[in-house]
Design an enzyme around this catalytic site. Structure first.
Site, PDB file in Angstrom:
ATOM      1  CD  GLN A  31      69.718  28.328  51.684  1.00 25.91           C
ATOM      2  OE1 GLN A  31      69.350  29.506  51.643  1.00 25.91           O
ATOM      3  NE2 GLN A  31      68.865  27.336  51.876  1.00 25.91           N
ATOM      4  CG  ASP A  86      63.817  27.653  61.640  1.00 25.47           C
ATOM      5  OD1 ASP A  86      63.808  28.410  60.654  1.00 25.47           O
ATOM      6  OD2 ASP A  86      62.911  27.642  62.487  1.00 25.47           O
ATOM      7  CD  GLU A 106      63.810  24.915  53.578  1.00 23.01           C
ATOM      8  OE1 GLU A 106      63.338  25.749  54.375  1.00 23.01           O
ATOM      9  OE2 GLU A 106      64.618  25.203  52.684  1.00 23.01           O
ATOM     10  CG  ASP A 137      60.651  27.187  44.033  1.00 20.41           C
ATOM     11  OD1 ASP A 137      61.321  27.699  43.129  1.00 20.41           O
ATOM     12  OD2 ASP A 137      59.989  27.855  44.866  1.00 20.41           O
ATOM     13  N   GLY A 138      58.673  26.363  46.925  1.00 19.56           N
ATOM     14  CA  GLY A 138      57.329  26.723  47.361  1.00 19.56           C
ATOM     15  C   GLY A 138      56.541  27.462  46.298  1.00 19.56           C
ATOM     16  CG  ASP A 155      59.718  30.733  58.644  1.00 19.52           C
ATOM     17  OD1 ASP A 155      59.830  29.782  59.457  1.00 19.52           O
ATOM     18  OD2 ASP A 155      60.478  31.713  58.600  1.00 19.52           O
ATOM     19  CB  SER A 156      60.650  33.386  52.714  1.00 15.99           C
ATOM     20  OG  SER A 156      60.556  34.796  52.869  1.00 15.99           O
ATOM     21  CB  THR A 157      65.776  33.547  52.768  1.00 22.31           C
ATOM     22  OG1 THR A 157      65.177  33.039  51.554  1.00 22.31           O
ATOM     23  CG2 THR A 157      66.410  32.395  53.514  1.00 22.31           C
TER      24      THR A 157
HETATM   25  N1  SAM Z   1      62.473  30.783  60.531  1.00 21.02           N
HETATM   26  C1  SAM Z   1      63.699  31.550  60.441  1.00 21.02           C
HETATM   27  C2  SAM Z   1      63.576  32.749  61.339  1.00 21.02           C
HETATM   28  O1  SAM Z   1      63.229  32.578  62.491  1.00 21.02           O
HETATM   29  O2  SAM Z   1      63.891  33.822  60.840  1.00 21.02           O
HETATM   30  C3  SAM Z   1      64.090  32.023  59.078  1.00 21.02           C
HETATM   31  C4  SAM Z   1      63.511  31.509  57.925  1.00 21.02           C
HETATM   32  S1  SAM Z   1      63.863  29.944  57.324  1.00 21.02           S
HETATM   33  C5  SAM Z   1      65.447  29.476  57.786  1.00 21.02           C
HETATM   34  C6  SAM Z   1      63.985  30.397  55.617  1.00 21.02           C
HETATM   35  C7  SAM Z   1      63.906  29.202  54.733  1.00 21.02           C
HETATM   36  O3  SAM Z   1      63.302  29.514  53.480  1.00 21.02           O
HETATM   37  C8  SAM Z   1      65.286  28.626  54.393  1.00 21.02           C
HETATM   38  O4  SAM Z   1      65.412  27.347  54.983  1.00 21.02           O
HETATM   39  C9  SAM Z   1      65.304  28.559  52.854  1.00 21.02           C
HETATM   40  O5  SAM Z   1      65.962  27.397  52.357  1.00 21.02           O
HETATM   41  C10 SAM Z   1      63.819  28.562  52.541  1.00 21.02           C
HETATM   42  N2  SAM Z   1      63.472  28.993  51.182  1.00 21.02           N
HETATM   43  C11 SAM Z   1      63.976  30.049  50.488  1.00 21.02           C
HETATM   44  N3  SAM Z   1      63.398  30.122  49.269  1.00 21.02           N
HETATM   45  C12 SAM Z   1      62.476  29.105  49.206  1.00 21.02           C
HETATM   46  C13 SAM Z   1      61.556  28.666  48.210  1.00 21.02           C
HETATM   47  N4  SAM Z   1      61.458  29.300  47.018  1.00 21.02           N
HETATM   48  N5  SAM Z   1      60.763  27.604  48.490  1.00 21.02           N
HETATM   49  C14 SAM Z   1      60.855  26.965  49.696  1.00 21.02           C
HETATM   50  N6  SAM Z   1      61.718  27.325  50.685  1.00 21.02           N
HETATM   51  C15 SAM Z   1      62.523  28.387  50.428  1.00 21.02           C
END
Ligand code: SAM
Length: 281
Positions: A31, A86, A106, A137-138, A155-157
């Site tokens: 990303q 984060d 992550e 990958d989670g 805590d995902s996107t």
């Molecule tokens: N904690 C933040 C908030 O306050 O909204 C937002 C979430 S955090 C930045 C989302 C994380 O999920 C991102 O760093 C992204 O790289 C991660 N992510 C997305 N898909 C994933 C997967 N399949 N496995 C592990 N991490 C993943």
């Protein structure tokens, strides 16, 4: 010259923030990653141009992700965080000295690196000795885990790109198997307000309901997100988020909060009528 960042919430709604500096811009294999310093919300993390978290409001999100399940299951010792690059979710978990093990999975190591450099108030506890970081990958990580965790916090996107698989029945089923008998899953559950996010919320809620003995949606307000009304899912093998909450256990810790309190915990599960109708509650 004034600098503004604009996020498109829907094709008909845009949200703009005045920016005093664009601190970082980079791209991983997963990303685009940016950190902007905004006048109203402070430093703010963007992934693929979408707001993730800001210094001003991140406590709302991270406190509601961590202290709701911890007040229901205060003896939780082993926690899995999926996503959370984060570091805010891990920071809140490390405030419980009773938690023995925190695995954070992550997919994008660059998000962690950027958060360490530009968002130190969120990433400050990633080096806690109880924390193990896995950059993978989670979805794959949780496969085959049997009763390994007391809490799983997703805590995902949004359900796009690498995050898409974190909203599937197969993933939630693997989480179910990976949880202990009192285990709790919290998943980022989008929002009931705008159509696209509403569909995501309803689909996720439907799937967790099919898998877990108990699965409820709770909401909170976070101004920087589309419509401000956001939701998480609380799913368990029997523990009720309100009937089984243990406020005394939380209060005896004397943790200083910004957003969470035990009254609001109960209230978060009392949904607006249109949301109850959407979820057929
Ligand atoms: N904690 C933040 C908030 O306050 O909204 C937002 C979430 S955090 C930045 C989302 C994380 O999920 C991102 O760093 C992204 O790289 C991660 N992510 C997305 N898909 C994933 C997967 N399949 N496995 C592990 N991490 C993943």
């Amino acid at each position: 010259m004034e600098l503004w960042f604009t996020e498109e919430h829907t094709p008909n709604v845009r949200f703009s923030l005045k920016v005093q500096a664009h601190l970082y811009s980079g791209e991983s294999e997963f990303q685009k990653i940016d950190v902007i310093d905004t006048l109203e919300f402070g430093k703010t993390l963007l992934l693929d141009g979408l707001i993730m978290c800001s210094e001003k409001e991140e406590h709302t999100y991270h406190e509601m992700m961590v202290h709701v399940p911890m007040t229901v299951f205060p003896d939780a010792k082993r926690v899995l965080v999926i996503g959370g690059g984060d570091g805010g979710t891990v920071r809140e978990l490390t405030r419980y000295k009773t938690i023995e093990k925190i695995d954070m999975v992550e997919i994008d190591e660059l998000v962690v690196e950027v958060s360490r450099q530009y968002l130190p108030t969120m990433s400050c506890e990633l080096d806690d000795p109880r924390v193990t970081l896995y950059f993978q990958d989670g979805i794959e990580f949780v496969k085959g885990k049997e009763e390994a965790y007391d809490l799983i916090l997703v805590d995902s996107t949004d359900p796009i790109g690498p995050g898409e698989g974190l909203f599937t029945k197969a993933f939630y089923t693997d989480c179910y198997k990976a949880l202990t008998k009192q285990g709790i899953l919290i998943n980022q559950n989008e929002s009931p307000f705008y159509e696209v996010y509403r569909q995501n919320m309803m689909k996720a809620a439907e799937k967790t309901r099919e898998i877990f003995e108990l699965s409820k949606v709770y909401t909170f307000y976070i101004g920087i997100y589309p419509s401000s009304l956001w939701s998480f899912g609380f799913s368990s093998k029997g523990l009720d988020p309100v009937l089984d909450m243990k406020p005394d256990r939380f209060h005896e810790l004397g943790l200083d909060m910004h957003y969470y309190n035990t009254d609001l915990h109960a209230g978060a599960f009392m949904l607006p009528t249109y949301v109850k109708k959407l979820l057929e509650e």
